[in-house]
Scaffold this motif. Structure first.
Motif, PDB file in Angstrom:
ATOM      1  N   LYS A 540       9.474  75.074  63.632  1.00 55.04           N
ATOM      2  CA  LYS A 540      10.678  75.381  64.387  1.00 55.04           C
ATOM      3  C   LYS A 540      10.939  74.296  65.425  1.00 55.04           C
ATOM      4  N   SER A 541      12.212  74.177  65.814  1.00 58.82           N
ATOM      5  CA  SER A 541      12.557  73.232  66.873  1.00 58.82           C
ATOM      6  C   SER A 541      13.325  73.900  68.003  1.00 58.82           C
ATOM      7  N   ASN A 542      13.446  75.235  67.967  1.00 59.78           N
ATOM      8  CA  ASN A 542      14.155  75.926  69.036  1.00 59.78           C
ATOM      9  C   ASN A 542      13.224  76.153  70.228  1.00 59.78           C
ATOM     10  N   ILE A 543      13.801  76.246  71.409  1.00 62.03           N
ATOM     11  CA  ILE A 543      13.034  76.382  72.641  1.00 62.03           C
ATOM     12  C   ILE A 543      12.497  77.815  72.765  1.00 62.03           C
ATOM     13  N   ARG A 544      11.182  77.966  72.857  1.00 59.98           N
ATOM     14  CA  ARG A 544      10.570  79.272  73.031  1.00 59.98           C
ATOM     15  C   ARG A 544      10.740  79.752  74.467  1.00 59.98           C
ATOM     16  N   THR A 545      10.536  81.069  74.662  1.00 60.25           N
ATOM     17  CA  THR A 545      10.724  81.656  75.992  1.00 60.25           C
ATOM     18  C   THR A 545       9.838  80.998  77.034  1.00 60.25           C
ATOM     19  N   GLU A 546       8.532  80.883  76.734  1.00 60.28           N
ATOM     20  CA  GLU A 546       7.639  80.287  77.712  1.00 60.28           C
ATOM     21  C   GLU A 546       7.908  78.798  77.884  1.00 60.28           C
ATOM     22  N   ALA A 547       8.431  78.141  76.806  1.00 56.21           N
ATOM     23  CA  ALA A 547       8.783  76.731  76.912  1.00 56.21           C
ATOM     24  C   ALA A 547       9.952  76.541  77.880  1.00 56.21           C
ATOM     25  N   ALA A 548      10.911  77.461  77.846  1.00 56.16           N
ATOM     26  CA  ALA A 548      12.055  77.353  78.745  1.00 56.16           C
ATOM     27  C   ALA A 548      11.622  77.466  80.201  1.00 56.16           C
ATOM     28  N   LEU A 549      10.627  78.293  80.472  1.00 56.05           N
ATOM     29  CA  LEU A 549      10.114  78.379  81.839  1.00 56.05           C
ATOM     30  C   LEU A 549       9.532  77.043  82.288  1.00 56.05           C
ATOM     31  N   ASP A 550       8.777  76.369  81.406  1.00 59.73           N
ATOM     32  CA  ASP A 550       8.221  75.066  81.757  1.00 59.73           C
ATOM     33  C   ASP A 550       9.309  74.016  81.893  1.00 59.73           C
ATOM     34  N   LEU A 551      10.329  74.101  81.059  1.00 63.25           N
ATOM     35  CA  LEU A 551      11.432  73.147  81.176  1.00 63.25           C
ATOM     36  C   LEU A 551      12.172  73.322  82.504  1.00 63.25           C
ATOM     37  N   GLU A 552      12.206  74.532  83.020  1.00 60.27           N
ATOM     38  CA  GLU A 552      12.820  74.730  84.328  1.00 60.27           C
ATOM     39  C   GLU A 552      12.048  73.982  85.409  1.00 60.27           C
ATOM     40  N   LYS A 553      10.734  73.860  85.240  1.00 59.70           N
ATOM     41  CA  LYS A 553       9.952  73.079  86.206  1.00 59.70           C
ATOM     42  C   LYS A 553      10.273  71.583  86.078  1.00 59.70           C
ATOM     43  N   ILE A 554      10.411  71.108  84.829  1.00 62.47           N
ATOM     44  CA  ILE A 554      10.826  69.715  84.621  1.00 62.47           C
ATOM     45  C   ILE A 554      12.179  69.479  85.281  1.00 62.47           C
ATOM     46  N   LEU A 555      13.085  70.448  85.067  1.00 60.62           N
ATOM     47  CA  LEU A 555      14.422  70.367  85.653  1.00 60.62           C
ATOM     48  C   LEU A 555      14.343  70.293  87.181  1.00 60.62           C
ATOM     49  N   ASP A 556      13.467  71.099  87.774  1.00 59.96           N
ATOM     50  CA  ASP A 556      13.321  71.110  89.222  1.00 59.96           C
ATOM     51  C   ASP A 556      12.839  69.751  89.747  1.00 59.96           C
ATOM     52  N   VAL A 557      11.883  69.140  89.032  1.00 58.68           N
ATOM     53  CA  VAL A 557      11.371  67.829  89.442  1.00 58.68           C
ATOM     54  C   VAL A 557      12.458  66.766  89.333  1.00 58.68           C
ATOM     55  N   LEU A 558      13.219  66.792  88.238  1.00 59.90           N
ATOM     56  CA  LEU A 558      14.297  65.819  88.060  1.00 59.90           C
ATOM     57  C   LEU A 558      15.363  65.965  89.147  1.00 59.90           C
ATOM     58  N   ASN A 559      15.608  67.198  89.575  1.00 64.55           N
ATOM     59  CA  ASN A 559      16.576  67.403  90.651  1.00 64.55           C
ATOM     60  C   ASN A 559      16.030  66.917  91.995  1.00 64.55           C
ATOM     61  N   GLN A 560      14.716  66.992  92.173  1.00 62.22           N
ATOM     62  CA  GLN A 560      14.104  66.492  93.405  1.00 62.22           C
ATOM     63  C   GLN A 560      14.084  64.960  93.454  1.00 62.22           C
ATOM     64  N   TYR A 561      13.980  64.352  92.291  1.00 60.10           N
ATOM     65  CA  TYR A 561      13.906  62.888  92.197  1.00 60.10           C
ATOM     66  C   TYR A 561      15.086  62.402  91.346  1.00 60.10           C
TER      67      TYR A 561
END
Length: 644
Positions: A540-561
């Motif tokens: 599969k290539s769709n984003i899993r539920t727990e993966a989306a939570l981790d991507l939100e952390k990536i998103l938070d870091v990108l917004n900080q920097y």
């Protein structure tokens, strides 16, 4: 319940002459039956049946006459005769016979009839509910044992039912007034018409002696089920279609029931008017008010109803006018009878139904009112409910005391009022709590931000740990949640937890690791900020539920920097072909990038590539036996910093 005026909204009142010619003939009984004079019809039909006459029509009408008066065991006898003659009859009789069998205690045979009803009525909501809740008896048992119940002292040997609270009094309907010359006998039930009565109640809802409610509201016909506004100046109530000395009838010359309104002025109830959505051609009954008194709930069989009676609501505007009635929808209404609504200040609606899976006759149910209509409908249990009719449930949410009505065995009259104390709430209540600490030192961490997410990643609530590092969230039983803990100079961390299905508290303490990382070009952002690799399901290539939570952390870091750029590298395990894995990993990289772009990151900050199975992190290459967990480690995405 023998008084179907107060149960089903197809309730009518037949005002017939005392004499019928040619007693003992079917044609005579049919006339009585067609005019809802079921007591007289029963006498005639039984005489015919006792002489050995048999017909499907006779057994249907004889069974129905008892059924509509809630004498289910007697109705079951004649439905049994009907099925002995022919089992290929209208599906409705399978349902009615099942209800009667429940009343007689034959649950096994009742369920057999419900199975047949389900086969013959695939589009009937009652059949679907039964099929989806084959274990309904277990659910009812689980909801039982929560009440202390006693027969209210105010009951008579006649029908008493349908309570409301008004100025430290209980107001109810009763057929006990048999001495008034003008007080008529209802041909449907064989009892006198009901009037409103009152009795004082103490702080434990114990009623005193009953006396008639002195008001112009009472007439020589039926009055029942009042509801009063909090200021005591307005009452809505059910009455036969009778006002200003005039009796209204439908096109079949039958008098139905309507909801009326009265106001308290000059120390008396006056200005009695019918509501604008009332009609001579259908019934409205059993009004209930929302806590803010801006919505009136009621039961009706008006055009557009799903079943024999549905629950509706109508807005009450600031000028006192009413909005167009809205059906509460298929979440609550069935092809059977839904009636006697009562709405609490906890967004609950209690109601009586014979369409939802129950113990027989009408059972009391409760559901949640929300923007989607009525959800989470549950049978309140066998303390309140019985194989007979149980209805007109009201409760004070602060004291958990209240009243309901029933014709269950052991009562004083045909319907009795019961008072109760709910000792254990039906709705499971849980508290999620814990302490936030430093992973290394064990020191408590106050002022840590805690976010509660649903299992589909919707944020529910946010709080901060107190001076002792403690936090709490109110949560629902049997539900999975994600909890995110965030604090400056610490790695953000998420934990998931499933709440037990019983009342209580659930602990989830979280230890945070200090963040000493200084990011540089070439670092893996996941390792630096404690972010897990983004895992994917097999093939599969769709984003899993727990993966989306981790991507939100990536998103938070990108917004900080805001100058940070990432190269997203996606990988697969070794299963499937090399070419397929290369394409799959590329789709995964693009899926990850698209998620970040969708959430606000500009495309020029992101690059990505799929590496297929070329960079495995363990031994699991082609031909090497590995566990699913070991293969899972290779299905990942990495985040390499390319610019700052």
């Amino acid at each position: 319940m023998k008084k179907h005026l107060h149960i089903c909204i197809t309730i009518v009142t037949a005002f017939l002459s005392n004499g019928f010619a040619q007693q003992g003939k079917i044609v005579s009984a049919d006339k009585k039956y067609d005019n809802y004079a079921y007591i007289d019809a029963i006498k005639t039909y039984q005489r015919v049946a006792e002489k050995g006459y048999k017909s499907e029509d006779l057994f249907k009408k004889l069974g129905n006459s008892f059924y509509f008066n809630s004498e289910f065991e007697k109705a079951g006898k004649w439905y049994g005769e009907l099925f002995a003659m022919n089992t290929e009859i209208e599906p409705e009789y399978y349902y009615r016979y099942a209800q009667c069998l429940k009343a007689a205690g034959d649950t096994a045979k009742a369920n057999q009839m419900l199975d047949l009803f389900n086969q013959k009525s695939k589009n009937d909501k009652r059949a679907k509910l039964y099929e989806a809740n084959k274990n309904y008896l277990e659910k009812i048992k689980a909801n039982s044992g929560r009440y202390t119940i006693e027969n209210a002292a105010l009951n008579s040997k006649y029908s008493d039912y349908g309570t409301a609270i008004y100025e430290n009094k209980i107001i109810f309907a009763s057929a006990r007034d048999t001495g008034n010359f003008n007080q008529r006998i209802h041909k449907w039930t064989g009892e006198h018409f009901t009037n409103l009565y009152q009795a004082d109640i103490d702080e434990k809802f114990n009623p005193g002696a009953a006396k008639k409610f002195k008001s112009k509201i009472n007439t020589k016909f039926h009055e029942s089920t009042p509801i009063f506004t909090k200021d005591g100046k307005t009452v809505y109530f059910t009455r036969n279609n009778y006002i200003n000395g005039k009796k209204g009838k439908d096109e079949n010359k039958i008098t139905l029931v309507k909801i009326y309104k009265a106001t308290f002025e000059n120390n008396q109830w006056s200005n009695i008017t019918e509501l604008p959505f009332d009609s001579n051609n259908y019934s409205t009954a059993h009004p209930a008010l929302s806590p803010d008194e801006k919505t009136l709930y009621f039961a009706s069989d008006m055009p557009g109803s799903m079943g024999q009676s549905d629950l509706y609501k109508s807005t009450i505007n600031a000028n006192g006018q009413f909005g167009t009635p809205e059906n509460l929808g298929p979440g609550i209404n069935t092809e059977g009878k839904e009636s006697f609504p009562y709405v609490t200040d906890q967004n609950e609606i209690y109601f009586a139904s014979d369409g939802h899976p129950g113990l027989g006759g009408l059972d009391v149910f409760v559901g949640k009112l929300d923007q989607n209509g009525v959800t989470n409908i549950q049978n309140v249990g066998a303390d309140i409910n019985s194989p007979k009719d149980d209805f007109a449930y009201i409760i004070d949410t602060k004291t958990r005391r209240g009243f309901f009505s029933s014709n269950k065995d052991g009562g004083k009259g045909s319907d009795d009022i019961y008072q109760f104390l709910e000792r254990i709430p039906l709705i499971c209540v849980q508290e999620l709590y814990g302490t936030i600490t430093d992973l290394t030192t064990g020191e408590v961490l106050p002022n840590t931000k805690l976010s509660l997410y649903s299992d589909n990643l919707k944020i529910i609530a946010t709080t901060y740990s107190d001076s002792n590092g403690n936090y709490t969230f109110p949560v629902e039983c049997g539900t999975m949640y994600f909890v995110r803990a965030e604090k400056e100079k610490y790695y953000t961390k998420e934990e998931n937890i499933t709440i037990p299905k019983e009342n209580g508290k659930t602990e989830l303490s979280i230890a945070l690791e200090k963040s000493d990382c200084v990011v540089t070009i070439g670092d893996d952002l996941g390792k630096c900020f404690g972010i897990k690799m983004i895992y994917f399901d097999l093939d599969k290539s769709n984003i899993r539920t727990e993966a989306a939570l981790d991507l939100e952390k990536i998103l938070d870091v990108l917004n900080q920097y805001p100058k940070m750029k990432l190269d997203i590298r996606s990988h697969t395990d070794s299963r499937a072909t090399y070419k397929y894995n290369e394409a799959l990993s590329d789709r995964r990289a693009k899926s990850t990038i698209q998620w970040l772009i969708k959430n606000g990151i500009t495309p020029d900050r992101l690059t990505g590539k799929g590496y297929g199975e070329t960079q495995l992190v363990n031994k699991c290459s082609d031909g090497v036996p590995c566990t699913e967990e070991e293969h899972q480690m290779n299905r990942r995405s990495e985040f390499i910093i390319t610019a700052l």
